[in-house]
Design a protein around this motif. Structure first.
Motif, PDB file in Angstrom:
ATOM      1  N   ARG A 148      59.375  17.549  14.448  1.00  0.00           N
ATOM      2  CA  ARG A 148      59.546  17.541  15.900  1.00  0.00           C
ATOM      3  C   ARG A 148      58.232  17.777  16.635  1.00  0.00           C
ATOM      4  O   ARG A 148      58.120  17.482  17.832  1.00  0.00           O
ATOM      5  CB  ARG A 148      60.524  18.639  16.327  1.00  0.00           C
ATOM      6  CG  ARG A 148      61.967  18.430  15.939  1.00  0.00           C
ATOM      7  CD  ARG A 148      62.840  19.578  16.470  1.00  0.00           C
ATOM      8  NE  ARG A 148      62.736  19.706  17.921  1.00  0.00           N
ATOM      9  CZ  ARG A 148      62.250  20.766  18.561  1.00  0.00           C
ATOM     10  NH1 ARG A 148      61.787  21.800  17.891  1.00  0.00           N
ATOM     11  NH2 ARG A 148      62.214  20.790  19.872  1.00  0.00           N
ATOM     12  N   VAL A 149      57.243  18.325  15.957  1.00  0.00           N
ATOM     13  CA  VAL A 149      56.009  18.716  16.625  1.00  0.00           C
ATOM     14  C   VAL A 149      55.088  17.506  16.755  1.00  0.00           C
ATOM     15  O   VAL A 149      54.759  16.864  15.754  1.00  0.00           O
ATOM     16  CB  VAL A 149      55.290  19.836  15.844  1.00  0.00           C
ATOM     17  CG1 VAL A 149      54.097  20.350  16.651  1.00  0.00           C
ATOM     18  CG2 VAL A 149      56.244  20.984  15.529  1.00  0.00           C
ATOM     19  N   PRO A 150      54.648  17.184  17.959  1.00  0.00           N
ATOM     20  CA  PRO A 150      53.786  16.007  18.145  1.00  0.00           C
ATOM     21  C   PRO A 150      52.498  16.109  17.324  1.00  0.00           C
ATOM     22  O   PRO A 150      51.884  17.169  17.227  1.00  0.00           O
ATOM     23  CB  PRO A 150      53.474  16.046  19.650  1.00  0.00           C
ATOM     24  CG  PRO A 150      54.587  16.827  20.263  1.00  0.00           C
ATOM     25  CD  PRO A 150      54.956  17.859  19.234  1.00  0.00           C
ATOM     26  N   GLY A 151      52.123  14.992  16.727  1.00  0.00           N
ATOM     27  CA  GLY A 151      50.848  14.901  16.034  1.00  0.00           C
ATOM     28  C   GLY A 151      50.862  15.275  14.569  1.00  0.00           C
ATOM     29  O   GLY A 151      49.863  15.068  13.866  1.00  0.00           O
ATOM     30  N   TRP A 152      51.969  15.801  14.064  1.00  0.00           N
ATOM     31  CA  TRP A 152      52.021  16.264  12.674  1.00  0.00           C
ATOM     32  C   TRP A 152      52.491  15.150  11.737  1.00  0.00           C
ATOM     33  O   TRP A 152      53.377  14.364  12.065  1.00  0.00           O
ATOM     34  CB  TRP A 152      52.962  17.458  12.548  1.00  0.00           C
ATOM     35  CG  TRP A 152      52.306  18.733  12.964  1.00  0.00           C
ATOM     36  CD1 TRP A 152      52.065  19.153  14.249  1.00  0.00           C
ATOM     37  CD2 TRP A 152      51.788  19.751  12.112  1.00  0.00           C
ATOM     38  NE1 TRP A 152      51.424  20.363  14.241  1.00  0.00           N
ATOM     39  CE2 TRP A 152      51.240  20.766  12.938  1.00  0.00           C
ATOM     40  CE3 TRP A 152      51.722  19.904  10.735  1.00  0.00           C
ATOM     41  CZ2 TRP A 152      50.640  21.909  12.427  1.00  0.00           C
ATOM     42  CZ3 TRP A 152      51.130  21.057  10.211  1.00  0.00           C
ATOM     43  CH2 TRP A 152      50.599  22.041  11.056  1.00  0.00           C
ATOM     44  N   THR A 153      51.887  15.120  10.553  1.00  0.00           N
ATOM     45  CA  THR A 153      52.391  14.328   9.438  1.00  0.00           C
ATOM     46  C   THR A 153      53.190  15.276   8.554  1.00  0.00           C
ATOM     47  O   THR A 153      52.713  16.359   8.217  1.00  0.00           O
ATOM     48  CB  THR A 153      51.233  13.722   8.626  1.00  0.00           C
ATOM     49  OG1 THR A 153      50.483  12.834   9.463  1.00  0.00           O
ATOM     50  CG2 THR A 153      51.764  12.962   7.412  1.00  0.00           C
ATOM     51  N   VAL A 154      54.398  14.881   8.200  1.00  0.00           N
ATOM     52  CA  VAL A 154      55.290  15.780   7.459  1.00  0.00           C
ATOM     53  C   VAL A 154      55.812  15.076   6.214  1.00  0.00           C
ATOM     54  O   VAL A 154      56.305  13.947   6.277  1.00  0.00           O
ATOM     55  CB  VAL A 154      56.481  16.237   8.333  1.00  0.00           C
ATOM     56  CG1 VAL A 154      57.314  17.269   7.580  1.00  0.00           C
ATOM     57  CG2 VAL A 154      55.992  16.807   9.656  1.00  0.00           C
ATOM     58  N   ARG A 155      55.695  15.754   5.089  1.00  0.00           N
ATOM     59  CA  ARG A 155      56.235  15.263   3.830  1.00  0.00           C
ATOM     60  C   ARG A 155      57.142  16.324   3.228  1.00  0.00           C
ATOM     61  O   ARG A 155      56.936  17.518   3.430  1.00  0.00           O
ATOM     62  CB  ARG A 155      55.112  14.926   2.845  1.00  0.00           C
ATOM     63  CG  ARG A 155      54.116  13.886   3.357  1.00  0.00           C
ATOM     64  CD  ARG A 155      53.126  13.497   2.277  1.00  0.00           C
ATOM     65  NE  ARG A 155      52.166  12.502   2.775  1.00  0.00           N
ATOM     66  CZ  ARG A 155      50.947  12.796   3.189  1.00  0.00           C
ATOM     67  NH1 ARG A 155      50.519  14.072   3.147  1.00  0.00           N
ATOM     68  NH2 ARG A 155      50.139  11.855   3.630  1.00  0.00           N
ATOM     69  N   GLY A 156      58.129  15.869   2.468  1.00  0.00           N
ATOM     70  CA  GLY A 156      59.026  16.794   1.800  1.00  0.00           C
ATOM     71  C   GLY A 156      59.145  16.452   0.333  1.00  0.00           C
ATOM     72  O   GLY A 156      59.428  15.293  -0.016  1.00  0.00           O
ATOM     73  N   ALA A 157      58.922  17.426  -0.534  1.00  0.00           N
ATOM     74  CA  ALA A 157      58.987  17.202  -1.978  1.00  0.00           C
ATOM     75  C   ALA A 157      60.271  17.804  -2.535  1.00  0.00           C
ATOM     76  O   ALA A 157      60.605  18.962  -2.250  1.00  0.00           O
ATOM     77  CB  ALA A 157      57.778  17.837  -2.666  1.00  0.00           C
ATOM     78  N   ALA A 158      60.982  17.033  -3.339  1.00  0.00           N
ATOM     79  CA  ALA A 158      62.230  17.504  -3.936  1.00  0.00           C
ATOM     80  C   ALA A 158      62.597  16.610  -5.106  1.00  0.00           C
ATOM     81  O   ALA A 158      62.177  15.444  -5.169  1.00  0.00           O
ATOM     82  CB  ALA A 158      63.362  17.517  -2.912  1.00  0.00           C
ATOM     83  N   ARG A 159      63.374  17.162  -6.034  1.00  0.00           N
ATOM     84  CA  ARG A 159      63.859  16.350  -7.144  1.00  0.00           C
ATOM     85  C   ARG A 159      65.026  15.475  -6.712  1.00  0.00           C
ATOM     86  O   ARG A 159      65.179  14.356  -7.195  1.00  0.00           O
ATOM     87  CB  ARG A 159      64.280  17.255  -8.310  1.00  0.00           C
ATOM     88  CG  ARG A 159      63.114  17.808  -9.100  1.00  0.00           C
ATOM     89  CD  ARG A 159      63.569  18.588 -10.312  1.00  0.00           C
ATOM     90  NE  ARG A 159      64.325  19.777  -9.954  1.00  0.00           N
ATOM     91  CZ  ARG A 159      64.796  20.652 -10.833  1.00  0.00           C
ATOM     92  NH1 ARG A 159      64.619  20.452 -12.130  1.00  0.00           N
ATOM     93  NH2 ARG A 159      65.454  21.728 -10.432  1.00  0.00           N
TER      94      ARG A 159
END
Length: 371
Positions: free
Chosen positions: A46-57
Motif C-alpha cells: 500500500r505504501v507508494p514507491g515500495w517494491t514488495v516481494r513475498g517468499a513462501a513454499r
C-alpha cells in the motif's frame, strides 16, 4: 515522538506508514502465505514507491506483491528462491515451522532465519523485523507474570525466539542493519489454508453450531472463560511492521503489539452470539481436537449448499490451537506503553473487531453468512 503532521491511519491514530512513504525501499516478507506475513506484505504494498516481494513454499495466487516460491528450510532452497531479491532493503521475517520437539523447534526455526540472512548476504539491508510472541514471557506456562513488559528477563525454559534473536542481533552488529522485534499475542486475521488462527476456530465452531440449531457456547474451561485475554489484529500488526521498518525510535527495540485492550472469552462469546443472531449458553468444556473433526461431513454439506470456498476442512481450522488458547486459565496481558511512547499508538476494540472479521469471512465465502 510521533510526527504531529502525520495523517490519520485507517485504524485510528497517526498514520504509521508516513515515514515509510518518505524513504521507499524494497521489502521482502519471508512467510508471506501465513496470516502475519500476508498482512505485512499487503500493507507494504500500500505504501507508494515500495517494491514488495513475498517468499513462501505455498502458492500465493492473486496477491498485490511479487510472489517468490522459496523453501527456506535449506541453504540451497533459500539461495535459489531468493536469488531475485538481492536488492532487498527491508526484511520482514514471518516464516515459521511447527515441531513437537522443543529442541527441533529451536534448530529448525533458527535455520530458517539463518538461511534467509545468508541468502541476502549481498543485499543492501537497512532493517529486519522479527516476530516473537507471548511465549517469550511464558504465556504458555502457569505463573505468567502480567502485565508482561519488554524488560522482563528471559526464561530458563529454552525457546526458539531467543535463539533467533541472538542470531539476528549478531548479524545486525556485523553487517550494520537495524533490527526491531515485535511481540503480538493471539494474532487474529485470515490467510487461505493457514489453520493456526483463532479467528477461523471461532468462525467455524459458530457456523457448525448454528447449522445444527445449537446455541453458541465457549468450548473451553471455565477458568479460561473468565481469565483476561488479549489479541493482536493482523492488520494492526502489519501497520506496526511498516512503522518499525522506518521509525528511528524502533531501531534495536522489542515491542509488545496488541490491540491495546483485554477481554474475557465468556463475554466475547456472548457478544459474538448476539452479532450472529444465535442463542448463547454457558461454557461447555470439551476437546475441539477430537469433537470437531467428527463434523467434517456437516461442513462439506455446508460448503456445497452455501457455495463456500472449498478449503479442505483439515486445512481450514487448527483445532489444537483453539484447545490451547481455550484452556489457558490465567490472565494473559502485555503492556503496550513502550510502543505507544515510541510513536505507534493504534488500538482496537477486540470484541468489535472479531465481529467485523467474522462478517468479512462471510463476505469472502469462507463461512456462511449469519443472516
Amino acid at each position: 515522538m510521533p510526527d504531529v503532521n502525520a495523517t490519520a491511519g485507517p485504524l485510528g491514530g497517526l498514520d504509521p506508514i508516513a515515514g515509510a512513504a518518505q524513504h521507499p525501499g524494497v521489502a521482502l516478507v519471508a512467510g508471506s502465505a501465513g496470516v502475519i506475513g500476508a498482512h505485512a506484505a499487503a500493507e507494504y504494498a500500500r505504501v507508494p514507491g515500495w517494491t514488495v516481494r513475498g517468499a513462501a513454499r505455498r502458492a500465493q495466487p492473486d496477491v498485490p506483491w511479487q510472489p517468490l516460491p522459496a523453501d527456506l528450510s535449506t541453504a540451497d532452497g533459500a539461495r535459489e528462491g531468493l536469488a531475485g531479491a538481492r536488492d532487498t532493503t527491508h526484511l520482514v521475517f514471518a516464516a515459521y515451522v511447527e515441531r513437537g520437539d522443543e529442541r527441533q523447534q529451536i534448530e529448525d526455526n533458527t535455520a530458517l532465519l539463518r538461511h534467509t540472512l545468508d541468502a541476502l548476504a549481498d543485499a543492501p539491508l537497512r532493517h529486519v523485523t522479527l516476530y516473537q510472541g507471548g511465549k517469550a514471557y511464558g504465556a504458555h506456562l502457569p505463573g505468567f507474570r502480567t502485565p508482561a513488559r519488554e524488560s522482563d528477563p528471559r526464561l530458563l525454559v529454552p525457546n526458539f525466539y531467543y535463539a533467533q534473536e541472538d542470531l539476528l542481533r549478531a548479524e545486525a552488529a556485523r553487517r550494520g542493519f537495524g533490527v526491531t522485534l515485535l511481540r503480538p499475542e493471539g494474532v487474529v486475521g485470515y490467510a487461505t489454508g493457514n489453520p493456526m488462527n483463532i479467528l477461523t476456530v471461532v468462525a467455524v465452531h459458530a457456523a457448525i453450531s448454528r447449522e445444527l440449531g445449537l446455541p453458541l457456547r465457549f468450548p473451553g474451561s471455565r477458568a479460561a472463560a473468565e481469565a483476561l485475554y488479549q489479541v493482536t489484529d493482523a492488520e494492526l500488526l502489519a501497520r506496526a511492521t511498516v512503522w518499525a521498518g522506518s521509525a528511528p525510535a524502533a531501531d534495536g527495540e522489542v515491542f509488545n503489539v496488541t490491540n491495546g485492550d483485554q477481554f474475557r472469552w465468556a463475554h466475547a462469546y456472548a457478544a459474538i452470539a448476539r452479532h450472529l443472531g444465535m442463542e448463547h449458553d454457558e461454557p461447555q468444556d470439551f476437546p475441539l481436537t477430537s469433537v470437531m473433526p467428527m463434523h467434517a461431513e456437516t461442513w462439506s454439506r455446508m460448503v456445497e449448499r452455501h457455495g463456500l470456498v472449498p478449503t479442505p476442512y483439515e486445512h481450514l481450522v487448527g483445532w489444537a490451537f483453539g484447545d490451547f488458547l481455550f484452556h489457558s486459565g490465567f490472565d494473559n496481558v502485555s503492556s503496550t506503553v513502550k510502543v505507544r511512547r515510541a510513536g505507534f499508538g493504534e488500538c482496537l476494540d477486540s470484541v468489535d473487531r472479531f465481529c467485523e472479521l467474522l462478517d468479512r469471512l462471510a463476505e469472502r465465502g469462507v463461512v456462511p453468512a449469519a443472516r
